[in-house]
Design an enzyme around this catalytic site. Structure first.
Site, PDB file in Angstrom:
ATOM      1  N   TYR A  24      38.724  36.599  31.885  1.00  0.00           N
ATOM      2  CA  TYR A  24      38.793  37.051  30.500  1.00  0.00           C
ATOM      3  C   TYR A  24      38.925  35.861  29.550  1.00  0.00           C
ATOM      4  O   TYR A  24      40.013  35.296  29.373  1.00  0.00           O
ATOM      5  CB  TYR A  24      39.972  38.011  30.296  1.00  0.00           C
ATOM      6  CG  TYR A  24      39.950  39.229  31.202  1.00  0.00           C
ATOM      7  CD1 TYR A  24      38.765  39.723  31.733  1.00  0.00           C
ATOM      8  CD2 TYR A  24      41.128  39.886  31.523  1.00  0.00           C
ATOM      9  CE1 TYR A  24      38.750  40.838  32.561  1.00  0.00           C
ATOM     10  CE2 TYR A  24      41.126  41.007  32.349  1.00  0.00           C
ATOM     11  CZ  TYR A  24      39.936  41.474  32.867  1.00  0.00           C
ATOM     12  OH  TYR A  24      39.928  42.571  33.685  1.00  0.00           O
ATOM     13  N   HIS A  28      39.215  40.358  42.434  1.00  0.00           N
ATOM     14  CA  HIS A  28      38.480  40.767  41.234  1.00  0.00           C
ATOM     15  C   HIS A  28      36.980  40.859  41.499  1.00  0.00           C
ATOM     16  O   HIS A  28      36.322  39.848  41.754  1.00  0.00           O
ATOM     17  CB  HIS A  28      38.747  39.753  40.116  1.00  0.00           C
ATOM     18  CG  HIS A  28      38.403  40.253  38.747  1.00  0.00           C
ATOM     19  ND1 HIS A  28      38.423  39.448  37.630  1.00  0.00           N
ATOM     20  CD2 HIS A  28      38.032  41.487  38.311  1.00  0.00           C
ATOM     21  CE1 HIS A  28      38.085  40.163  36.571  1.00  0.00           C
ATOM     22  NE2 HIS A  28      37.835  41.398  36.958  1.00  0.00           N
TER      23      HIS A  28
END
Length: 323
Positions: free
Chosen positions: A54, A139
């Site tokens: 992010y 992830h």
């Protein structure tokens, strides 16, 4: 607070998804990011989720800085592994191709090796300014399943056994591989984004029943399917791309039913995700204090049973949903 699987880690029913404060789509300044986190705290949110992906680490840095105002034992924090950040050879341009309005001064390297897991987590702790996180997810291992199961998962299991982290799991935008994690490993939690919403119930077929039967918790992300269920309009996004007309029409029908029952579509979208017994928390991605306050207010509003019944009767939801 809800416990994650058999771990001792607890999360608030509504969580804060920190992709937005990593400059998702458009820039924001540090103060706006900090105000969003402070608003979450004011509304009783005690679970915060971030990732190196992010904003090339910007989300982690901002979240860690904002949370330093609070006692470490008072909140639960998760981050993710599988993408290492390295200095970019060029270092020019931006990261908008990956969705983040930040300078492309680093690059992501897929790495689900045991060494990569530890290195990535150490770098995350440095950016967060913390000595520990509570939850670590693998992830998006979609295209790296073999390494993720053979090396990445055992590395997380070892970190958990050493007491470095309290709970482990995987976070993905699909249900199928998450179901495999639930069946074939000893994860505490899986984070399923966008696959259990008013527009997509694919996680209901196997993932959620398997998780419930095996005592594995589910965290739901993407309750608004990246925007369409928050405010359906011709410019809305669905799964991070322009929403197809068919889905826009369906979202507008859902919005109209919600209005007839005196609630907003946002309330219905959040309530749907939270209704399944396997779900421990719903992550709300927010970019501002106002968005956080709105999500918290919508989440607290009860949904009339007649609303769900009308959705079933009109075919807008399968007959058995929500569970």
């Amino acid at each position: 607070m809800n416990r994650l699987g058999r771990s001792g880690v607890e999360v608030s029913p509504l969580g804060f998804g920190a992709a937005g404060i990593g400059n998702l789509y458009t820039p924001m300044d540090d103060e706006q990011a900090y105000e969003a986190v402070r608003a979450a705290w004011e509304r009783g949110i005690r679970y915060f989720d971030t990732a190196p992906h992010y904003g090339l680490g910007r989300s982690e840095r901002r979240l860690g800085a904002a949370l330093r105002a609070y006692g470490r034992a008072a909140y639960t924090l998760s981050t993710k592994v599988g993408r290492r950040l390295e200095p970019a050879a060029d270092g020019t341009g931006d990261d908008l191709a990956n969705g983040f309005a930040v300078p492309a001064d680093r690059r992501r390297v897929w790495d689900f090796s045991a060494d990569g897991i530890r290195r990535t987590l150490e770098a995350s702790l440095d950016r967060l300014g913390l000595d520990r996180v509570d939850v670590v997810y693998l992830h998006d291992p979609d295209d790296h399943a073999e390494q993720a199961f053979r090396e990445g998962y055992p590395a997380l299991e070892k970190l958990r056994s050493e007491g470095v982290v309290g709970a482990i799991g995987a976070g993905m935008n699909q249900a199928e591989m998450l179901t495999r994690f639930v069946r074939d490993t000893d994860v505490d939690v899986v984070l399923c984004a966008g696959r259990y919403t008013l527009l997509d119930q694919s996680a209901a077929a196997e993932l959620l029943p398997e998780a419930a039967s095996r005592g594995v918790s589910v965290v739901i992300g993407g309750a608004f399917n990246s925007g369409l269920l928050a405010d359906p309009n011709p410019e809305s996004t669905y799964n991070y791309t322009h929403a197809p007309q068919e889905l826009l029409d369906r979202a507008l029908r859902l919005k109209a039913v919600a209005a007839r029952h005196g609630i907003t579509l946002r309330t219905a979208a959040l309530a749907f995700c939270a209704a399944h017994p396997a779900v421990a928390s719903v992550l709300a991605g927010a970019r501002s204090a106002a968005e956080v306050h709105d999500c918290a207010e919508q989440f607290a509003i009860p949904v009339p049973p007649a609303f769900w019944q009308e959705l079933r009767d009109t075919g807008l939801l399968p007959s058995e949903e929500p569970s």
